[in-house]
Design an enzyme around this catalytic site. Structure first.
Site, PDB file in Angstrom:
ATOM      1  N   ARG A  93      17.222 -35.114  32.231  1.00 35.94           N
ATOM      2  CA  ARG A  93      18.538 -34.311  32.079  1.00 35.94           C
ATOM      3  C   ARG A  93      19.878 -34.585  32.847  1.00 35.94           C
ATOM      4  O   ARG A  93      21.018 -34.702  32.819  1.00 35.94           O
ATOM      5  CB  ARG A  93      17.891 -33.189  31.600  1.00 35.94           C
ATOM      6  CG  ARG A  93      17.761 -33.278  29.739  1.00 35.94           C
ATOM      7  CD  ARG A  93      17.275 -32.203  29.547  1.00 35.94           C
ATOM      8  NE  ARG A  93      17.063 -32.316  28.149  1.00 35.94           N
ATOM      9  CZ  ARG A  93      15.763 -31.062  27.792  1.00 35.94           C
ATOM     10  NH1 ARG A  93      15.746 -29.799  28.000  1.00 35.94           N
ATOM     11  NH2 ARG A  93      15.403 -31.377  27.103  1.00 35.94           N
ATOM     12  N   ARG A 148      -6.310 -39.460  22.038  1.00 36.34           N
ATOM     13  CA  ARG A 148      -7.127 -38.776  20.768  1.00 36.34           C
ATOM     14  C   ARG A 148      -6.352 -39.465  19.271  1.00 36.34           C
ATOM     15  O   ARG A 148      -6.999 -38.927  18.418  1.00 36.34           O
ATOM     16  CB  ARG A 148      -7.793 -37.921  21.375  1.00 36.34           C
ATOM     17  CG  ARG A 148      -6.161 -36.537  21.585  1.00 36.34           C
ATOM     18  CD  ARG A 148      -6.635 -34.971  22.318  1.00 36.34           C
ATOM     19  NE  ARG A 148      -5.516 -34.339  21.792  1.00 36.34           N
ATOM     20  CZ  ARG A 148      -5.047 -34.225  22.636  1.00 36.34           C
ATOM     21  NH1 ARG A 148      -4.872 -35.090  23.848  1.00 36.34           N
ATOM     22  NH2 ARG A 148      -3.740 -32.995  22.537  1.00 36.34           N
ATOM     23  N   GLY A 186       3.218 -34.954  17.387  1.00 41.10           N
ATOM     24  CA  GLY A 186       4.238 -34.086  17.429  1.00 41.10           C
ATOM     25  C   GLY A 186       4.953 -32.902  17.442  1.00 41.10           C
ATOM     26  O   GLY A 186       4.959 -33.772  16.016  1.00 41.10           O
ATOM     27  N   ALA A 187       5.198 -31.807  17.396  1.00 45.28           N
ATOM     28  CA  ALA A 187       6.340 -30.841  16.726  1.00 45.28           C
ATOM     29  C   ALA A 187       7.968 -31.513  15.991  1.00 45.28           C
ATOM     30  O   ALA A 187       8.261 -31.830  15.101  1.00 45.28           O
ATOM     31  CB  ALA A 187       6.162 -29.584  16.562  1.00 45.28           C
ATOM     32  N   LYS A 220      19.045 -24.378  32.388  1.00 53.46           N
ATOM     33  CA  LYS A 220      18.610 -25.413  31.859  1.00 53.46           C
ATOM     34  C   LYS A 220      20.127 -25.402  30.893  1.00 53.46           C
ATOM     35  O   LYS A 220      21.083 -26.286  31.138  1.00 53.46           O
ATOM     36  CB  LYS A 220      18.019 -25.852  30.366  1.00 53.46           C
ATOM     37  CG  LYS A 220      16.432 -26.323  31.125  1.00 53.46           C
ATOM     38  CD  LYS A 220      15.388 -26.790  30.241  1.00 53.46           C
ATOM     39  CE  LYS A 220      14.047 -27.053  30.846  1.00 53.46           C
ATOM     40  NZ  LYS A 220      12.901 -26.918  29.974  1.00 53.46           N
ATOM     41  N   CYS A 240      18.023 -27.984  22.936  1.00 53.24           N
ATOM     42  CA  CYS A 240      17.669 -27.795  21.864  1.00 53.24           C
ATOM     43  C   CYS A 240      18.859 -26.299  22.157  1.00 53.24           C
ATOM     44  O   CYS A 240      19.958 -26.649  21.111  1.00 53.24           O
ATOM     45  CB  CYS A 240      16.359 -26.952  21.480  1.00 53.24           C
ATOM     46  SG  CYS A 240      15.351 -26.005  21.785  1.00 53.24           S
ATOM     47  N   HIS A 296      16.666 -21.157  16.081  1.00 52.08           N
ATOM     48  CA  HIS A 296      17.449 -21.140  17.555  1.00 52.08           C
ATOM     49  C   HIS A 296      18.744 -20.062  16.922  1.00 52.08           C
ATOM     50  O   HIS A 296      19.603 -21.007  16.241  1.00 52.08           O
ATOM     51  CB  HIS A 296      17.666 -21.722  18.544  1.00 52.08           C
ATOM     52  CG  HIS A 296      16.305 -22.393  19.099  1.00 52.08           C
ATOM     53  ND1 HIS A 296      15.330 -21.699  18.995  1.00 52.08           N
ATOM     54  CD2 HIS A 296      16.452 -23.623  20.113  1.00 52.08           C
ATOM     55  CE1 HIS A 296      14.001 -22.200  19.532  1.00 52.08           C
ATOM     56  NE2 HIS A 296      14.640 -23.260  20.391  1.00 52.08           N
ATOM     57  N   GLN A 346      15.658 -17.578  20.581  1.00 49.99           N
ATOM     58  CA  GLN A 346      14.476 -18.616  20.233  1.00 49.99           C
ATOM     59  C   GLN A 346      13.540 -18.688  19.428  1.00 49.99           C
ATOM     60  O   GLN A 346      12.597 -18.179  19.564  1.00 49.99           O
ATOM     61  CB  GLN A 346      14.819 -19.258  21.287  1.00 49.99           C
ATOM     62  CG  GLN A 346      16.038 -19.689  21.875  1.00 49.99           C
ATOM     63  CD  GLN A 346      16.036 -20.226  23.242  1.00 49.99           C
ATOM     64  OE1 GLN A 346      16.201 -19.903  24.050  1.00 49.99           O
ATOM     65  NE2 GLN A 346      15.170 -21.848  23.480  1.00 49.99           N
TER      66      GLN A 346
END
Length: 350
Positions: A101, A41, A14-15, A224, A130, A253, A157
């Site tokens: 969290r 996969r 992933g990123a 959040k 983030c 961001h 963002q």
């Protein structure tokens, strides 16, 4: 640990996962082996690490046998199932999702702010959102010196916060729009929130919605920031409110942050604090048009702060502009930094 740690990266393709691997290449953490884990996969694909190719393995509970540290960034559903499995097998988990969290049993940690909370961990440590992380890095020195009564933040963002597919959607929409395709004909399937009813283009647009709407018409992303700030700063009384906006920027961001301090301070005092603060780079010289920018934050671990001004009406009110690479300090680097801090504090259970 003498010979180094056995480290697993969950969500390696992933990123954020790919950047976790980059950060592990640069870390001071003593590492013996790195195991890359992802979905079925992706199993069999290879990713580079320190000059060699590592083969990705399918994530199963047994993947964590012999693992000391597991860095998770594969979605909350995966963390919910597999983080306890990792802990059961003796690993310490640093989880980059939102799942743990707000769990009172799980420390929520930004190392520059509240590393002492790591001493309370029971196997899982949560990496904050983030946008929360960079704000905490910028504000904690001010809170330590002058106290904080109130925080009002508006975020700008980057689309990378919504994953690699959102970046591709932005690029496609931008090309189509520049080729004179009408805005209402642009293909939009991801933003502002994958799970919501409607989707809107992000190219040449600003969307005042990140994640789905929740209580009092605030989005989950805004809640959040509100709740995580109170937890990290161990201050339920602090007033926090957020407006989170997605803009057509790929990475980095940006945040406009308004604070009210408990004690009297000044712009120059705040600048002096931030010059010395860990993880902060002060970029603030209006005479030279020097201020933090999303583009120049990319690939850097620090949080950049500028445009520090006193409010024109409120004596103890101040405005700041805060920028950071959301995939590094906002995710991958903070996770690896937590792992480094666990090592320094001798808190990795092996």
């Amino acid at each position: 640990m003498e010979n180094g740690y056995h480290v697993a990266v969950v969500g390696a393709t992933g990123a954020v996962g790919t950047r976790m691997i980059e950060m592990l290449e640069q870390t001071t953490l003593p590492i013996k082996t790195v195991k890359l884990l992802a979905s079925k996969r992706s199993a069999g694909k290879q990713l580079p690490f320190k000059g060699q190719l590592l083969t990705i393995e399918e994530l199963v509970p047994e993947s964590f046998e012999g693992i000391d540290l597991a860095l998770f960034s594969a979605g909350g559903g995966i963390s919910k199932i597999f983080a306890p499995e990792a802990v059961k097998r003796g690993a310490v988990v640093v989880d980059n999702t939102s799942h743990f969290r707000m769990d009172p049993e799980v420390p929520l940690v930004v190392p520059e702010v509240n590393k002492e909370a790591l001493k309370e961990h029971k196997g899982i440590i949560a990496n904050p959102n983030c946008s929360t992380i960079q704000m905490m890095v910028a504000l904690e020195p001010i809170r330590q010196a002058s106290g904080l009564e109130r925080i009002i933040v508006s975020t700008y963002q980057a689309v990378s916060g919504a994953g690699a597919s959102a970046i591709e959607e932005l690029k496609t929409q931008a090309k189509d729009y520049l080729a004179d395709k009408p805005a209402d004909e642009l293909t939009a399937e991801i933003l502002p929130a994958g799970g919501d009813k409607k989707h809107y283009p992000i190219a040449f647009n600003a969307l005042p919605q990140i994640d789905v709407f929740s209580d009092l018409d605030y989005t989950n992303e805004e809640w959040k920031m509100i709740n995580e700030t109170k937890k990290i700063m161990s201050d339920e009384a602090i007033k926090v409110v957020a407006t989170c906006v997605r803009i057509p920027v790929v990475m980095g961001h940006s945040e406009s942050v308004y604070i009210e301090t408990k004690e009297e301070t000044s712009v120059s005092a705040i600048k002096d604090l931030l010059k010395k603060a860990p993880g902060v780079v002060l970029q603030d010289d209006p005479s030279q048009q020097l201020y933090p920018q999303a583009l120049t934050s990319i690939g850097k671990k620090e949080t950049f702060v500028g445009r520090i001004r006193q409010d024109v009406d409120v004596k103890n009110g101040f405005h700041l502009w805060v920028v950071s690479d959301n995939l590094l300090k906002g995710a991958a680097w903070n996770s690896v930094q937590i792992a480094e801090t666990l090592h320094e504090m001798n808190l990795v259970r092996v």
